[in-house]
Write an enzyme that holds these catalytic residues in place. Sequence first.
Site, PDB file in Angstrom:
ATOM      1  N   LYS A   1       0.806  -1.224   0.000  1.00  0.00           N
ATOM      2  CA  LYS A   1       0.000   0.000   0.000  1.00  0.00           C
ATOM      3  C   LYS A   1       0.839   1.275   0.000  1.00  0.00           C
ATOM      4  O   LYS A   1       0.515   2.247  -0.686  1.00  0.00           O
ATOM      5  CB  LYS A   1      -0.963  -0.003   1.186  1.00  0.00           C
TER       6      LYS A   1
ATOM      7  N   GLY B   1      -1.178   0.774  15.918  1.00  0.00           N
ATOM      8  CA  GLY B   1      -0.406   0.660  14.691  1.00  0.00           C
ATOM      9  C   GLY B   1      -0.263   2.003  13.996  1.00  0.00           C
ATOM     10  O   GLY B   1      -1.066   2.922  14.189  1.00  0.00           O
TER      11      GLY B   1
END
Length: 272
Positions: free
Chosen positions: A66, A128
């Site tokens: 990504k 995260g």
Amino acid sequence: MTDHYAVIGNPISHSKSPLIHTEFAKQTKQNLDYVTREIPLDDLATGLKQLQKEGFKGINITVPFKEQAWQIVTDRSEHATRAGAINTIIFNDDGSLYGDNTDGIGLCRDLVDNHQIELKGKRILLLGAGGAARGVIEPLLKYLPSELVIANRTASKAEDLAKLYNEFGTLSGGGLDDLSGSFDVIINATAASLQGKVPPLPDNILNDHASCYDMMYSNTDTAFITWAKEHGAAKTIDGLGMLAEQAAEAFRLWRGVKPETQEVIKTIRNLR
């Protein structure tokens, strides 16, 4: 004429995206097919050129590409540009590429529409600071939580993300050791739970009616979902619904029509 689409990743054979998009195509009477394509870890650019050469109209992107794809595709939506990660590409007829990120829309639709979880005025913890986390911060802040806290093993990455989105709402970033107080919603955007690991979290981090959401999914409870149940979470949700919802938004970008997701979500859950 059948239009071609794919999801790329490494590994990718486990992906449920072909099933999802095939069902969307049937539902909306679109003439397309959708396949998986594993791309070498060190050669994303060549992989994208090959897909274009083969006549693909668009692709979805999953781990670990990504952020790499974001660097290659320079024409992007504002949201994707800020996020630093893309999960959807349109191959235009003139040979140009357009990138967007539908992860955040998918997450929020699953939380709010499918599971009736209130985000406004709530204290949210996002675990995260990688590509999965980056794509969901701005959409989450649009729901006006009282605070969004980003926590990561490397504190500086979370701090940098908080600064990047500072104008969009009340948020902060730091290390896992910096966490204090309890949260209404905890979202796991790390892949650790697929390896049976959970970030070290305080035992009292959940409030009385807390919801825990794992952006990952597997055929059984992920490690994070197991942890959440053991710590008394009122709701525990895996990422299958988000997978379908982000796919629906990507489908809309490609085809100009938004498919319904509820039956597709039921179908993929029944396959587990």
